[in-house]
Write a protein that holds these residues in place. Structure first.
Motif, PDB file in Angstrom:
ATOM      1  N   VAL A 107     -20.206  44.702  43.515  1.00 34.33           N
ATOM      2  CA  VAL A 107     -19.987  43.430  42.827  1.00 34.33           C
ATOM      3  C   VAL A 107     -18.543  43.271  42.360  1.00 34.33           C
ATOM      4  N   TYR A 108     -17.940  44.339  41.830  1.00 33.36           N
ATOM      5  CA  TYR A 108     -16.632  44.238  41.183  1.00 33.36           C
ATOM      6  C   TYR A 108     -15.537  45.070  41.854  1.00 33.36           C
ATOM      7  N   GLY A 109     -15.802  45.635  43.011  1.00 30.42           N
ATOM      8  CA  GLY A 109     -14.853  46.562  43.626  1.00 30.42           C
ATOM      9  C   GLY A 109     -13.513  45.968  43.985  1.00 30.42           C
ATOM     10  N   ARG A 110     -13.482  44.785  44.555  1.00 33.52           N
ATOM     11  CA  ARG A 110     -12.255  44.107  44.984  1.00 33.52           C
ATOM     12  C   ARG A 110     -11.479  44.953  45.992  1.00 33.52           C
ATOM     13  N   GLU A 111     -10.355  44.395  46.433  1.00 30.43           N
ATOM     14  CA  GLU A 111      -9.544  45.062  47.454  1.00 30.43           C
ATOM     15  C   GLU A 111      -8.719  46.195  46.842  1.00 30.43           C
ATOM     16  N   ILE A 112      -8.450  47.179  47.662  1.00 32.11           N
ATOM     17  CA  ILE A 112      -7.591  48.292  47.256  1.00 32.11           C
ATOM     18  C   ILE A 112      -6.154  47.939  47.637  1.00 32.11           C
ATOM     19  N   SER A 113      -5.222  48.171  46.724  1.00 30.90           N
ATOM     20  CA  SER A 113      -3.807  47.907  47.003  1.00 30.90           C
ATOM     21  C   SER A 113      -2.968  48.842  46.137  1.00 30.90           C
ATOM     22  N   THR A 114      -1.644  48.763  46.298  1.00 29.04           N
ATOM     23  CA  THR A 114      -0.767  49.608  45.488  1.00 29.04           C
ATOM     24  C   THR A 114      -0.854  49.237  44.016  1.00 29.04           C
ATOM     25  N   THR A 115      -1.204  47.982  43.736  1.00 29.03           N
ATOM     26  CA  THR A 115      -1.335  47.572  42.334  1.00 29.03           C
ATOM     27  C   THR A 115      -2.752  47.785  41.810  1.00 29.03           C
ATOM     28  N   TRP A 155     -20.188  42.019  27.660  1.00 29.71           N
ATOM     29  CA  TRP A 155     -19.920  43.209  28.481  1.00 29.71           C
ATOM     30  C   TRP A 155     -18.736  42.963  29.409  1.00 29.71           C
ATOM     31  N   HIS A 156     -18.705  41.805  30.050  1.00 32.84           N
ATOM     32  CA  HIS A 156     -17.581  41.488  30.941  1.00 32.84           C
ATOM     33  C   HIS A 156     -16.262  41.452  30.171  1.00 32.84           C
ATOM     34  N   ARG A 157     -16.251  40.728  29.059  1.00 30.31           N
ATOM     35  CA  ARG A 157     -15.008  40.517  28.316  1.00 30.31           C
ATOM     36  C   ARG A 157     -14.516  41.783  27.630  1.00 30.31           C
ATOM     37  N   ASP A 158     -15.411  42.469  26.912  1.00 36.40           N
ATOM     38  CA  ASP A 158     -14.990  43.586  26.064  1.00 36.40           C
ATOM     39  C   ASP A 158     -14.986  44.941  26.765  1.00 36.40           C
ATOM     40  N   HIS A 159     -15.725  45.078  27.862  1.00 37.05           N
ATOM     41  CA  HIS A 159     -15.877  46.394  28.472  1.00 37.05           C
ATOM     42  C   HIS A 159     -15.387  46.440  29.922  1.00 37.05           C
ATOM     43  N   LEU A 160     -15.958  45.609  30.787  1.00 34.26           N
ATOM     44  CA  LEU A 160     -15.601  45.672  32.206  1.00 34.26           C
ATOM     45  C   LEU A 160     -14.121  45.388  32.434  1.00 34.26           C
ATOM     46  N   ASP A 161     -13.636  44.275  31.907  1.00 35.34           N
ATOM     47  CA  ASP A 161     -12.241  43.896  32.159  1.00 35.34           C
ATOM     48  C   ASP A 161     -11.271  44.969  31.685  1.00 35.34           C
ATOM     49  N   GLN A 162     -11.514  45.504  30.497  1.00 36.25           N
ATOM     50  CA  GLN A 162     -10.617  46.530  29.957  1.00 36.25           C
ATOM     51  C   GLN A 162     -10.690  47.822  30.776  1.00 36.25           C
ATOM     52  N   ALA A 163     -11.900  48.220  31.161  1.00 32.76           N
ATOM     53  CA  ALA A 163     -12.046  49.467  31.936  1.00 32.76           C
ATOM     54  C   ALA A 163     -11.340  49.364  33.280  1.00 32.76           C
ATOM     55  N   LEU A 164     -11.496  48.239  33.972  1.00 29.01           N
ATOM     56  CA  LEU A 164     -10.871  48.096  35.288  1.00 29.01           C
ATOM     57  C   LEU A 164      -9.353  48.036  35.191  1.00 29.01           C
ATOM     58  N   VAL A 165      -8.831  47.405  34.141  1.00 30.83           N
ATOM     59  CA  VAL A 165      -7.374  47.363  33.958  1.00 30.83           C
ATOM     60  C   VAL A 165      -6.814  48.779  33.881  1.00 30.83           C
ATOM     61  N   PRO A 170      -1.585  50.907  38.385  1.00 30.45           N
ATOM     62  CA  PRO A 170      -0.744  51.705  39.287  1.00 30.45           C
ATOM     63  C   PRO A 170      -0.414  53.085  38.733  1.00 30.45           C
ATOM     64  N   ASP A 171      -0.437  53.242  37.403  1.00 30.05           N
ATOM     65  CA  ASP A 171      -0.180  54.561  36.812  1.00 30.05           C
ATOM     66  C   ASP A 171      -1.441  55.152  36.190  1.00 30.05           C
ATOM     67  N   GLY A 172      -2.598  54.661  36.609  1.00 27.11           N
ATOM     68  CA  GLY A 172      -3.877  55.143  36.076  1.00 27.11           C
ATOM     69  C   GLY A 172      -4.331  56.428  36.744  1.00 27.11           C
ATOM     70  N   PRO A 173      -5.596  56.805  36.543  1.00 34.05           N
ATOM     71  CA  PRO A 173      -6.089  58.076  37.072  1.00 34.05           C
ATOM     72  C   PRO A 173      -6.081  58.160  38.599  1.00 34.05           C
ATOM     73  N   PHE A 174      -6.045  57.006  39.284  1.00 37.33           N
ATOM     74  CA  PHE A 174      -6.052  57.008  40.749  1.00 37.33           C
ATOM     75  C   PHE A 174      -4.662  56.766  41.334  1.00 37.33           C
ATOM     76  N   ALA A 176      -2.389  58.603  42.430  1.00 33.46           N
ATOM     77  CA  ALA A 176      -2.025  59.400  43.606  1.00 33.46           C
ATOM     78  C   ALA A 176      -3.079  59.313  44.697  1.00 33.46           C
ATOM     79  N   CYS A 177      -4.016  58.382  44.537  1.00 37.78           N
ATOM     80  CA  CYS A 177      -5.106  58.269  45.512  1.00 37.78           C
ATOM     81  C   CYS A 177      -4.925  57.039  46.393  1.00 37.78           C
ATOM     82  N   THR A 178      -6.000  56.514  46.902  1.00 36.69           N
ATOM     83  CA  THR A 178      -5.962  55.475  47.913  1.00 36.69           C
ATOM     84  C   THR A 178      -5.334  54.188  47.406  1.00 36.69           C
ATOM     85  N   THR A 179      -4.311  53.739  48.127  1.00 40.86           N
ATOM     86  CA  THR A 179      -3.682  52.450  47.841  1.00 40.86           C
ATOM     87  C   THR A 179      -3.847  51.495  49.017  1.00 40.86           C
ATOM     88  N   SER A 180      -4.485  51.967  50.083  1.00 45.11           N
ATOM     89  CA  SER A 180      -4.767  51.123  51.243  1.00 45.11           C
ATOM     90  C   SER A 180      -6.065  51.606  51.881  1.00 45.11           C
TER      91      SER A 180
END
Length: 201
Positions: A107-115, A155-165, A170-174, A176-180
């Motif tokens: 549902v919320y995966g979206r595309e993978i990119s460098t950002t 849940w969307h406003r206070d939890h999902l949006d913040q967690a995904l940000v 680009p400097d998060g836990p991933f 060094a992982c997949t950017t494409s």
């Protein structure tokens, strides 16, 4: 002599309208999620060690009087995944993986990119496990009927949006992982060792 009387008609087939079928599908999905959640709770409770009797000879009544109540004594110290260990951690991670792989990402995966990097092996990134687990706990609470009609929006406003940000920064836990999607990659970033304060002799 053979029986020539007409056979009694069979029962009319049961038909479900498309609208009712959608309702049934939704109800079944909610029931399955609830059963899984109860299974996780039961596994969690089953993995708790039996209480150790006090060594100072207190009676059961004295122990009960000093406790905050039966719920406090029987419940785990924390439901947060980082506070669990061994089999309890594995069970909780399995349930979390189901939620991430079958609900969150489709549902919320979206595309993978460098950002917006992502890692298919997210369960090997402790920060990702912690953030996704917290997000899942909030989802369980805020999508329950007791949360009211505004629960999912909260849940969307206070939890999902913040967690995904934070997870997909680009400097998060991933980072060094997949950017494409065409170049899958996985590397757990090193974290600085905690500083050891020198004890004066």
């Amino acid at each position: 002599m053979s029986d020539t009387s007409p056979a009694a008609p069979g029962p009319e087939p049961f038909r479900v309208s498309d609208e009712s079928l959608d309702d049934l599908t939704s109800t079944l999905a909610k029931t399955i999620a609830e059963v899984r959640r109860h299974g996780v709770i039961l596994d969690r409770l089953g993995s708790e060690p039996d209480p150790v009797p006090p060594a100072d000879g207190q009676t059961d009544g004295a122990v009960e009087a000093g406790a905050d109540g039966p719920e406090k004594a029987d419940s785990p110290a924390s439901v947060f995944i980082l506070a669990l260990g061994g089999e309890a951690y594995a069970v909780e991670l399995g349930a979390l993986s189901d939620w991430v792989n079958y609900l969150l990402l489709p549902v919320y995966g979206r595309e993978i990119s460098t950002t917006r990097p992502w890692c298919a092996q997210w369960h090997e990134h402790p920060e990702a496990v912690a953030r996704l687990h917290a997000l899942w706990l909030a989802w369980q609470q805020l999508t329950d009927t007791e949360a009211g009609l505004a629960g999912p929006s909260t849940w969307h406003r206070d939890h999902l949006d913040q967690a995904l940000v934070h997870l997909r920064a680009p400097d998060g836990p991933f980072a060094a992982c997949t950017t494409s999607p065409t170049r899958p990659s996985h590397r757990v970033l090193t974290t600085p060792a905690p500083e050891q304060s020198e004890v004066a002799a």
